[in-house]
Design a protein around this motif. Structure first.
Motif, PDB file in Angstrom:
ATOM      1  N   GLN A  15      -2.208   4.319  -0.246  1.00  0.00           N
ATOM      2  CA  GLN A  15      -3.251   4.224  -1.015  1.00  0.00           C
ATOM      3  C   GLN A  15      -4.336   4.530  -0.109  1.00  0.00           C
ATOM      4  O   GLN A  15      -5.033   4.819  -0.300  1.00  0.00           O
ATOM      5  N   ASN A  16      -4.173   4.399   1.519  1.00  0.00           N
ATOM      6  CA  ASN A  16      -5.487   4.824   2.123  1.00  0.00           C
ATOM      7  C   ASN A  16      -5.414   5.886   2.901  1.00  0.00           C
ATOM      8  O   ASN A  16      -4.149   4.736   3.813  1.00  0.00           O
ATOM      9  N   SER A  17      -6.315   5.959   4.166  1.00  0.00           N
ATOM     10  CA  SER A  17      -6.083   6.480   5.204  1.00  0.00           C
ATOM     11  C   SER A  17      -6.145   5.226   6.229  1.00  0.00           C
ATOM     12  O   SER A  17      -5.178   5.496   7.060  1.00  0.00           O
ATOM     13  N   VAL A  54      -1.429  10.518   0.947  1.00  0.00           N
ATOM     14  CA  VAL A  54      -3.015  10.018   0.646  1.00  0.00           C
ATOM     15  C   VAL A  54      -3.033   9.550  -1.052  1.00  0.00           C
ATOM     16  O   VAL A  54      -3.352  10.975  -0.726  1.00  0.00           O
ATOM     17  N   HIS A 103       0.873  -1.218  -0.203  1.00  0.00           N
ATOM     18  CA  HIS A 103       0.271  -0.243   0.541  1.00  0.00           C
ATOM     19  C   HIS A 103       0.647   1.724  -0.366  1.00  0.00           C
ATOM     20  O   HIS A 103       0.260   2.396   0.031  1.00  0.00           O
ATOM     21  N   THR A 107      -5.887   9.901  -3.681  1.00  0.00           N
ATOM     22  CA  THR A 107      -7.035   9.332  -3.945  1.00  0.00           C
ATOM     23  C   THR A 107      -7.424   8.468  -5.404  1.00  0.00           C
ATOM     24  O   THR A 107      -6.553   9.363  -6.169  1.00  0.00           O
ATOM     25  N   PRO A 108      -7.741   7.853  -5.406  1.00  0.00           N
ATOM     26  CA  PRO A 108      -8.462   7.318  -6.642  1.00  0.00           C
ATOM     27  C   PRO A 108      -8.601   8.135  -7.641  1.00  0.00           C
ATOM     28  O   PRO A 108      -9.374   8.925  -7.381  1.00  0.00           O
TER      29      PRO A 108
END
Length: 84
Positions: A46-48, A79, A30, A81-82
């Motif tokens: 990749q994410n919070s 982070v 990640h 964001t997609p």
């Protein structure tokens, strides 16, 4: 100029490889190496949830990088964001 950017990108990858053994196995996929800005290094997350876990490890990661000769004073987490 391009050679300098390539050298920084390579060093960023080397830093990530150096701290990778210190990361939980599930977290490694990640995280990506980000830009180096003087004594500050950025990790792309990749994410919070992964960022929250990584924040707990920052002191250990900083110490490991400095022991290896990199003068890193802080690690910034970004982070990702997609994109749609």
């Amino acid at each position: 100029m391009l050679a300098r950017l390539m050298a920084l990108a390579e060093e960023s990858g080397q830093r990530l490889a150096a701290i990778s053994p210190l990361l939980p196995a599930g977290l490694r996929s990640h995280i990506a190496a980000g830009p180096i800005d003087g004594p500050q290094w950025c990790l792309l997350v990749q994410n919070s949830a992964a960022a929250a876990k990584l924040r707990q490890l920052l002191p250990t990661l900083l110490a490991a990088l400095n022991r290896r000769g990199w003068e890193v004073t802080s690690i910034r987490l970004k982070v990702q964001t997609p994109t749609a």
